[in-house]
Design a protein around this motif. Sequence first.
Motif, short mmCIF file in Angstrom:
data_model
loop_
_atom_site.label_atom_id
_atom_site.label_comp_id
_atom_site.label_asym_id
_atom_site.label_seq_id
_atom_site.Cartn_x
_atom_site.Cartn_y
_atom_site.Cartn_z
N TYR A 257 109.40 -31.10 49.80
CA TYR A 257 109.18 -32.23 48.89
C TYR A 257 110.47 -32.51 48.10
O TYR A 257 110.87 -33.67 47.94
CB TYR A 257 108.03 -31.88 47.95
CG TYR A 257 107.73 -32.92 46.88
CD1 TYR A 257 106.91 -34.02 47.15
CD2 TYR A 257 108.27 -32.80 45.61
CE1 TYR A 257 106.64 -34.96 46.17
CE2 TYR A 257 108.01 -33.74 44.63
CZ TYR A 257 107.18 -34.81 44.91
OH TYR A 257 106.92 -35.75 43.95
N THR A 258 111.12 -31.46 47.63
CA THR A 258 112.37 -31.63 46.87
C THR A 258 113.49 -32.17 47.75
O THR A 258 114.25 -33.06 47.34
CB THR A 258 112.79 -30.29 46.24
OG1 THR A 258 111.74 -29.82 45.38
CG2 THR A 258 114.07 -30.44 45.45
N LEU A 259 113.60 -31.65 48.97
CA LEU A 259 114.65 -32.11 49.88
C LEU A 259 114.48 -33.58 50.22
O LEU A 259 115.45 -34.36 50.17
CB LEU A 259 114.65 -31.27 51.16
CG LEU A 259 115.10 -29.82 51.04
CD1 LEU A 259 114.99 -29.13 52.39
CD2 LEU A 259 116.52 -29.73 50.52
N SER A 270 110.11 -43.63 46.61
CA SER A 270 109.90 -42.46 45.76
C SER A 270 108.68 -41.69 46.24
O SER A 270 107.78 -42.26 46.87
CB SER A 270 109.70 -42.89 44.30
OG SER A 270 108.55 -43.72 44.16
N LEU A 271 108.67 -40.41 45.94
CA LEU A 271 107.55 -39.55 46.31
C LEU A 271 106.71 -39.30 45.07
O LEU A 271 107.15 -38.61 44.14
CB LEU A 271 108.06 -38.22 46.87
CG LEU A 271 108.84 -38.28 48.18
CD1 LEU A 271 109.28 -36.88 48.57
CD2 LEU A 271 108.00 -38.89 49.28
N PRO A 272 105.50 -39.83 45.00
CA PRO A 272 104.66 -39.58 43.82
C PRO A 272 104.19 -38.13 43.77
O PRO A 272 104.03 -37.48 44.80
CB PRO A 272 103.47 -40.54 44.03
CG PRO A 272 103.41 -40.74 45.52
CD PRO A 272 104.84 -40.70 45.99
N VAL A 277 100.52 -31.82 47.40
CA VAL A 277 101.81 -31.18 47.71
C VAL A 277 101.67 -29.67 47.60
O VAL A 277 102.32 -28.91 48.32
CB VAL A 277 102.91 -31.70 46.77
CG1 VAL A 277 104.21 -30.94 46.98
CG2 VAL A 277 103.13 -33.19 46.99
N LEU A 278 100.82 -29.21 46.69
CA LEU A 278 100.56 -27.77 46.55
C LEU A 278 99.45 -27.31 47.48
O LEU A 278 99.55 -26.24 48.08
CB LEU A 278 100.19 -27.45 45.10
CG LEU A 278 101.28 -27.75 44.05
CD1 LEU A 278 100.75 -27.46 42.66
CD2 LEU A 278 102.54 -26.95 44.33
N LEU A 279 98.40 -28.10 47.60
CA LEU A 279 97.31 -27.77 48.54
C LEU A 279 97.69 -28.36 49.89
O LEU A 279 97.18 -29.41 50.33
CB LEU A 279 95.99 -28.33 48.02
CG LEU A 279 95.53 -27.75 46.68
CD1 LEU A 279 94.29 -28.47 46.18
CD2 LEU A 279 95.26 -26.25 46.80
N GLN A 288 99.41 -40.24 54.41
CA GLN A 288 98.86 -41.56 54.71
C GLN A 288 98.92 -42.47 53.48
O GLN A 288 99.20 -43.66 53.58
CB GLN A 288 97.42 -41.45 55.23
CG GLN A 288 96.92 -42.71 55.90
CD GLN A 288 95.56 -42.50 56.56
OE1 GLN A 288 94.58 -42.25 55.89
NE2 GLN A 288 95.53 -42.62 57.89
N ARG A 289 98.68 -41.88 52.31
CA ARG A 289 98.73 -42.65 51.06
C ARG A 289 100.10 -43.28 50.85
O ARG A 289 100.22 -44.44 50.42
CB ARG A 289 98.38 -41.75 49.88
CG ARG A 289 98.61 -42.41 48.51
CD ARG A 289 98.64 -41.39 47.38
NE ARG A 289 99.13 -41.98 46.15
CZ ARG A 289 99.47 -41.30 45.07
NH1 ARG A 289 99.36 -39.98 45.06
NH2 ARG A 289 99.93 -41.92 43.99
#
Length: 335
Positions: A257-259, A270-272, A277-279, A288-289
Motif C-alpha cells: 500500500y505504501t509503495l 490516491s489510495l483511500p 488494507v489490514l484485513l 473494485q471500489r
Amino acid sequence: MAILIILFRLLATLAILGATTWAAGLLIFRLPGSTGTVAAIGFGIAGLAGAIGLWSGAARLPLSFAVLFLGLLGWWNGLVASHDRAWIPELARLPSIAREGDILTVSNLRNFNWRTETDYDERWETRRFDLSKVEGIDLYLSYWSGEAIAHLLVSFPFADQPPLTFSIEVRREKGEEWSALAGFFRSYEMAYVAAPERDLVGLRSHARKEDVRLFRIAASPAQARDVLLAYVADVNELAGRPRWYNTLTTNCTTVVYTLVGSVAPAWKFSLPLDPRVLLSGFLPGYLQRIGAVRSDIPLDELVRQARIGERARAISLDDPDFSKKIREGVPTARP
C-alpha cells in the motif's frame, strides 16, 4: 471542575492499562521462557498500582509506573534488527536489484523446486529483466485460514519472459515459529523474496494446498513500471538496512500500500484508507471500489473466476507455460 478531574483520571487509567497490556506482551515475547512471564506479571502489578494511585491520591504510584514504562520503551527502542542470524533456508538470502538503463539485474532470485513445504531443492539465481517489456501488474491472494486474512503476492508480467513476483515475508530463524501476536513486538525481521511464479505461487498452490486467487490489475505498462521501480528501491533499501516486521504496520499488504501510494500521485490517483488494507482477505472489494480490478463483473463472480488453486495444482511447476496456463479463465484487467 470535578467532572474534568474524573474525566482526566479515566483517560489516564485507560492509558496506563493500555501501556501495561503492551508492555506485558513485549516482555512475554522478547524475554526467554518463564522470565518473560514473571516480568509481565510484575509489570502488570505495577500498572495496576499506578491506576489505583490515580484514584487514591498516591501520586508516587502512577509516577513510578511512568518511569518504569519509559525505561521499558528505551529498551524496546534499542532492539536492533539484523541480517546476521541463522535463517531458515528459503529466507536465507535477500534479493538486490541493479539497474542499468532499462535493464534490471536481480541477484538472489529464489527459484526453489517445491515438492512439499519441507522437501525442496534450493536454487538461487541471477536474472535480467527489461523494464520496457513490463506489461502490467497481477495480484495474488493466498488464503489458508478463513476469508479475512490472505497473503499478498505482486507479480509483473513481461512480454519476453515469465513474470517477476515479489513477496513480503516474516524472516524467521531456524526453529522459530510464527506468531501474529509476537509480530507486534519486534520479534521478526522483514524479508523480500523475488522469484518466478513457479516458486512463490507454486509453494502456496502445490506444497501448501492453499486457496490461491489471481486478480489482474488495471495498470498501464507505464504505471507497472513505476510500481516495479518502487519495489526496486525498497528491495535495495532493505538489503542494505534490516527492518522489523510488524503484524499491523509493516506486513505484506501495508508495505505494498505504501509503495503504490508513493507513485500514485504521478498518476493523479490516491489510495483511500480502508480497513480492508489490514484485513487483506477482503482486498478484492477494496480493489473494485478504487477501480483497480474489473467493476463490470459482480464481486462474487470476479472472486470465483480468480480462484486458480485447483487448476494450478493440475499443472507441473516445471511446465514452461505455468504462468500462462494459470491465467486461463481469469478476467483480464480491462473489459
